[in-house]
Design an enzyme around this catalytic site. Sequence first.
Site, PDB file in Angstrom:
ATOM      1  N   GLU A   1      21.478 -79.190  54.430  1.00  0.00           N
ATOM      2  CA  GLU A   1      20.749 -78.503  55.487  1.00  0.00           C
ATOM      3  C   GLU A   1      19.423 -79.226  55.755  1.00  0.00           C
ATOM      4  O   GLU A   1      18.779 -79.717  54.832  1.00  0.00           O
ATOM      5  CB  GLU A   1      20.479 -77.057  55.071  1.00  0.00           C
ATOM      6  CG  GLU A   1      19.790 -76.214  56.132  1.00  0.00           C
ATOM      7  CD  GLU A   1      19.605 -74.762  55.702  1.00  0.00           C
ATOM      8  OE1 GLU A   1      19.469 -73.904  56.590  1.00  0.00           O
ATOM      9  OE2 GLU A   1      19.595 -74.481  54.481  1.00  0.00           O
TER      10      GLU A   1
ATOM     11  N   LYS B   1      24.212 -71.571  62.327  1.00  0.00           N
ATOM     12  CA  LYS B   1      23.937 -70.678  61.201  1.00  0.00           C
ATOM     13  C   LYS B   1      23.848 -69.225  61.664  1.00  0.00           C
ATOM     14  O   LYS B   1      23.045 -68.878  62.532  1.00  0.00           O
ATOM     15  CB  LYS B   1      22.630 -71.107  60.533  1.00  0.00           C
ATOM     16  CG  LYS B   1      22.303 -70.410  59.224  1.00  0.00           C
ATOM     17  CD  LYS B   1      21.033 -71.014  58.629  1.00  0.00           C
ATOM     18  CE  LYS B   1      20.713 -70.453  57.258  1.00  0.00           C
ATOM     19  NZ  LYS B   1      19.491 -71.062  56.695  1.00  0.00           N
TER      20      LYS B   1
ATOM     21  N   CYS C   1      24.008 -72.421  53.859  1.00  0.00           N
ATOM     22  CA  CYS C   1      22.976 -71.897  52.967  1.00  0.00           C
ATOM     23  C   CYS C   1      23.016 -70.371  52.768  1.00  0.00           C
ATOM     24  O   CYS C   1      23.869 -69.862  52.050  1.00  0.00           O
ATOM     25  CB  CYS C   1      21.611 -72.356  53.456  1.00  0.00           C
ATOM     26  SG  CYS C   1      20.295 -72.262  52.207  1.00  0.00           S
TER      27      CYS C   1
END
Length: 274
Positions: free
Chosen positions: A41, A112, A154
């Site tokens: 990321e 995301k 994440c």
Amino acid sequence: MATVSVLQMNSGATWAENKAKVEALFAQLPAARPQLVLLPEAFSCFGAGEANIRQHAEPLGQGPVQEYLSALAKQHNVWVLAGTLPILSGTRYAAASLLFNAQGAQCARYDKLHLFDAAVADNTKQYRESRYTQPGSQVRVVDTPFGRLGMAICYDVRFPELFRQLRTEGAELISLPSAFTKVTGKAHWDILIRARAIENQVYMLAPNQWGEHADGRETWGHSMIVDPWGVVVAQQSSGEGIASATLDMKALEAVRANMPVLAHNRFEVRFIHE
């Protein structure tokens, strides 16, 4: 059998310095082909301050970072999952994970879904990703030569419903490029990734940021590849480097056949699109 490599970086605040790091790591890749290479990321810009990241954002399909990644994939004859980079989304930007094939064509994008707004007992203390980032609204699973790839990023790892949806849509491996903090990583990184692998009987591919960054943030490292039984088959604990493994899809099929959890599941996940 195919090879996957997760790259661990200590990304800085400028693309110039991070580009040099990417080039150095790609020079160390295993010779095996086909190969899927995953960046962490925020690989292209980290520690510049959330408010300043938008100046590094690119329109989809344009800009120096995307052009470089396309050329890099073609040069090395590998598939590249570009962890995340800021892609313009109106007045804000998306934390987008882009997938390039070995011919350099972009073939998938995932934004995301879950943004990191949390308090952490570290140097940063308060994280407010939603102040500047536009959340995604779609689940992404894509066919690749390595298997059917589900895409996550994440903080997504703390939401098991997303991973069950990815498995329901056929995911056999799931990417999780991350910048997990040192505090949360020490407590939860290994547990969460192995749990998602075991629950969904998938390979988890998790490149992470590592070390102290320009703005004082500290990330955990321990980039890893976990098999469908929850075994860590490759790991880069600290420092910048590469963890590589060969995917055994016959072993994945055996795990699923011996314990068919998806068929046994009695709950339905309903994904709400914005």
